[in-house]
Design a protein around this motif. Structure first.
Motif, PDB file in Angstrom:
ATOM      1  N   UNK A  15       0.810  -1.218   0.000  1.00  0.00           N
ATOM      2  CA  UNK A  15       0.000   0.000   0.000  1.00  0.00           C
ATOM      3  C   UNK A  15       0.846   1.273   0.000  1.00  0.00           C
ATOM      4  N   UNK A  16       2.073   1.183   0.485  1.00  0.00           N
ATOM      5  CA  UNK A  16       2.920   2.371   0.669  1.00  0.00           C
ATOM      6  C   UNK A  16       3.023   3.262  -0.573  1.00  0.00           C
ATOM      7  N   UNK A  17       3.366   2.749  -1.750  1.00  0.00           N
ATOM      8  CA  UNK A  17       3.483   3.646  -2.913  1.00  0.00           C
ATOM      9  C   UNK A  17       2.188   4.391  -3.234  1.00  0.00           C
ATOM     10  N   UNK A  18       1.059   3.720  -3.134  1.00  0.00           N
ATOM     11  CA  UNK A  18      -0.227   4.359  -3.420  1.00  0.00           C
ATOM     12  C   UNK A  18      -0.559   5.403  -2.353  1.00  0.00           C
ATOM     13  N   UNK A  19      -0.244   5.107  -1.098  1.00  0.00           N
ATOM     14  CA  UNK A  19      -0.498   6.059  -0.017  1.00  0.00           C
ATOM     15  C   UNK A  19       0.337   7.326  -0.202  1.00  0.00           C
ATOM     16  N   UNK A  20       1.605   7.174  -0.569  1.00  0.00           N
ATOM     17  CA  UNK A  20       2.476   8.323  -0.820  1.00  0.00           C
ATOM     18  C   UNK A  20       1.931   9.138  -1.995  1.00  0.00           C
ATOM     19  N   UNK A  21       1.521   8.463  -3.045  1.00  0.00           N
ATOM     20  CA  UNK A  21       0.979   9.150  -4.221  1.00  0.00           C
ATOM     21  C   UNK A  21      -0.302   9.907  -3.881  1.00  0.00           C
ATOM     22  N   UNK A  22      -1.215   9.269  -3.154  1.00  0.00           N
ATOM     23  CA  UNK A  22      -2.469   9.941  -2.766  1.00  0.00           C
ATOM     24  C   UNK A  22      -2.200  11.165  -1.908  1.00  0.00           C
ATOM     25  N   UNK A  23      -1.273  11.041  -0.979  1.00  0.00           N
ATOM     26  CA  UNK A  23      -0.944  12.181  -0.135  1.00  0.00           C
ATOM     27  C   UNK A  23      -0.404  13.323  -0.972  1.00  0.00           C
ATOM     28  N   UNK A  24       0.529  13.008  -1.859  1.00  0.00           N
ATOM     29  CA  UNK A  24       1.169  14.035  -2.683  1.00  0.00           C
ATOM     30  C   UNK A  24       0.194  14.694  -3.651  1.00  0.00           C
ATOM     31  N   UNK A  25      -0.653  13.906  -4.269  1.00  0.00           N
ATOM     32  CA  UNK A  25      -1.526  14.424  -5.327  1.00  0.00           C
ATOM     33  C   UNK A  25      -2.847  14.990  -4.827  1.00  0.00           C
ATOM     34  N   UNK A  26      -3.249  14.642  -3.568  1.00  0.00           N
ATOM     35  CA  UNK A  26      -4.590  15.045  -3.168  1.00  0.00           C
ATOM     36  C   UNK A  26      -4.751  15.383  -1.689  1.00  0.00           C
ATOM     37  N   UNK A  27      -4.127  14.641  -0.783  1.00  0.00           N
ATOM     38  CA  UNK A  27      -4.480  14.731   0.625  1.00  0.00           C
ATOM     39  C   UNK A  27      -3.701  15.770   1.433  1.00  0.00           C
ATOM     40  N   UNK A  28      -2.417  15.928   1.179  1.00  0.00           N
ATOM     41  CA  UNK A  28      -1.576  16.793   2.025  1.00  0.00           C
ATOM     42  C   UNK A  28      -1.842  18.267   1.714  1.00  0.00           C
ATOM     43  N   UNK A  29      -2.527  18.931   2.623  1.00  0.00           N
ATOM     44  CA  UNK A  29      -2.888  20.336   2.446  1.00  0.00           C
ATOM     45  C   UNK A  29      -1.655  21.217   2.266  1.00  0.00           C
ATOM     46  N   UNK A  30      -0.601  20.943   3.003  1.00  0.00           N
ATOM     47  CA  UNK A  30       0.588  21.800   2.959  1.00  0.00           C
ATOM     48  C   UNK A  30       1.280  21.708   1.600  1.00  0.00           C
ATOM     49  N   UNK A  31       1.619  20.512   1.163  1.00  0.00           N
ATOM     50  CA  UNK A  31       2.321  20.406  -0.122  1.00  0.00           C
ATOM     51  C   UNK A  31       1.419  20.794  -1.283  1.00  0.00           C
ATOM     52  N   UNK A  32       0.122  20.508  -1.190  1.00  0.00           N
ATOM     53  CA  UNK A  32      -0.801  20.920  -2.251  1.00  0.00           C
ATOM     54  C   UNK A  32      -0.841  22.450  -2.348  1.00  0.00           C
ATOM     55  N   UNK A  33      -0.852  23.130  -1.205  1.00  0.00           N
ATOM     56  CA  UNK A  33      -0.862  24.593  -1.197  1.00  0.00           C
ATOM     57  C   UNK A  33       0.398  25.152  -1.827  1.00  0.00           C
ATOM     58  N   UNK A  34       1.551  24.577  -1.494  1.00  0.00           N
ATOM     59  CA  UNK A  34       2.819  25.023  -2.071  1.00  0.00           C
ATOM     60  C   UNK A  34       2.818  24.784  -3.575  1.00  0.00           C
ATOM     61  N   UNK A  35       2.434  23.590  -3.992  1.00  0.00           N
ATOM     62  CA  UNK A  35       2.476  23.274  -5.426  1.00  0.00           C
ATOM     63  C   UNK A  35       1.474  24.074  -6.242  1.00  0.00           C
ATOM     64  N   UNK A  36       0.328  24.361  -5.669  1.00  0.00           N
ATOM     65  CA  UNK A  36      -0.671  25.137  -6.399  1.00  0.00           C
ATOM     66  C   UNK A  36      -0.315  26.621  -6.458  1.00  0.00           C
ATOM     67  N   UNK A  37       0.615  27.048  -5.619  1.00  0.00           N
ATOM     68  CA  UNK A  37       1.041  28.448  -5.630  1.00  0.00           C
ATOM     69  C   UNK A  37      -0.038  29.404  -5.128  1.00  0.00           C
ATOM     70  N   UNK A  38      -0.646  29.080  -4.012  1.00  0.00           N
ATOM     71  CA  UNK A  38      -1.724  29.879  -3.450  1.00  0.00           C
ATOM     72  C   UNK A  38      -1.244  31.293  -3.123  1.00  0.00           C
ATOM     73  N   UNK A  39      -1.943  32.328  -3.623  1.00  0.00           N
ATOM     74  CA  UNK A  39      -1.558  33.707  -3.311  1.00  0.00           C
ATOM     75  C   UNK A  39      -1.688  33.993  -1.816  1.00  0.00           C
ATOM     76  N   UNK A  40      -0.845  34.878  -1.320  1.00  0.00           N
ATOM     77  CA  UNK A  40      -0.870  35.288   0.080  1.00  0.00           C
ATOM     78  C   UNK A  40      -1.156  36.777   0.129  1.00  0.00           C
ATOM     79  N   UNK A  41      -2.213  37.162   0.818  1.00  0.00           N
ATOM     80  CA  UNK A  41      -2.557  38.565   0.990  1.00  0.00           C
ATOM     81  C   UNK A  41      -1.830  39.123   2.210  1.00  0.00           C
ATOM     82  N   UNK A  42      -1.372  40.359   2.110  1.00  0.00           N
ATOM     83  CA  UNK A  42      -0.675  41.025   3.212  1.00  0.00           C
ATOM     84  C   UNK A  42      -1.468  42.263   3.578  1.00  0.00           C
ATOM     85  N   UNK A  43      -1.638  42.512   4.891  1.00  0.00           N
ATOM     86  CA  UNK A  43      -2.295  43.733   5.332  1.00  0.00           C
ATOM     87  C   UNK A  43      -1.638  44.238   6.597  1.00  0.00           C
ATOM     88  N   UNK A  44      -1.761  45.522   6.835  1.00  0.00           N
ATOM     89  CA  UNK A  44      -1.222  46.155   8.038  1.00  0.00           C
ATOM     90  C   UNK A  44      -2.391  46.771   8.788  1.00  0.00           C
TER      91      UNK A  44
END
Length: 142
Positions: free
Chosen positions: A111-140
């Motif tokens: 199961x390990x290879x499929x679990x790693x693939x699912x995490x990378x392609x769909x489940x891991x919020x952090x890496x998905x956010x980095x890969x998708x290039x989510x804009x960051x708003x800045x305010x003061x």
């Protein structure tokens, strides 16, 4: 205190020159800074977030089959300064996982290879956010 389970936030409070205490909305705290001594930097935390997020996904999926004998995740990257500014390149997440011998261990290993693939392609919020290039708003605020 969070009322919306989808909302995430942390608060940083300055404790000294380039030193901060980070508090999450559940009350957990940790110190961060510029990396003097053994302290964690924001880049360390980003890499830890990527590794931790995908490690949790993979652990949940595979440990249903068998408890691992060892489970280690390495996250490596290169910090560069170029025309795009400071950023990381060549981020690599490496899994070193060993399961016990036997039928349950075999199921977890399979199961390990499929679990790693699912995490990378769909489940891991952090890496998905980095890969998708989510804009960051800045305010003061005053």
């Amino acid at each position: 205190m969070t009322t919306d389970s989808a909302h995430r936030s942390v608060r940083l409070e300055r404790t000294g020159n380039s030193r901060y205490v980070v508090t999450n909305d559940r009350g957990g705290q940790m110190s961060i800074g510029t990396g003097e001594g053994t302290g964690f930097t924001p880049v360390d935390l980003l890499l830890a977030g990527i590794g931790g997020c995908t490690a949790i996904d993979v652990d949940i999926l595979t440990s249903r089959r068998a408890e691992p004998d060892s489970f280690e995740v390495l996250v490596d990257a290169e910090k560069v300064r170029d025309d795009a500014g400071n950023h990381l390149t060549d981020i690599v997440v490496t899994f070193r996982v060993r399961f016990p011998e036997g039928e349950q261990g075999d199921k977890a290993r399979a199961l390990l290879p499929d679990a790693v693939k699912k995490s990378h392609e769909r489940l891991c919020t952090v890496s998905r956010t980095v890969e998708l290039g989510t804009p960051i708003a800045i305010r003061i605020e005053p």
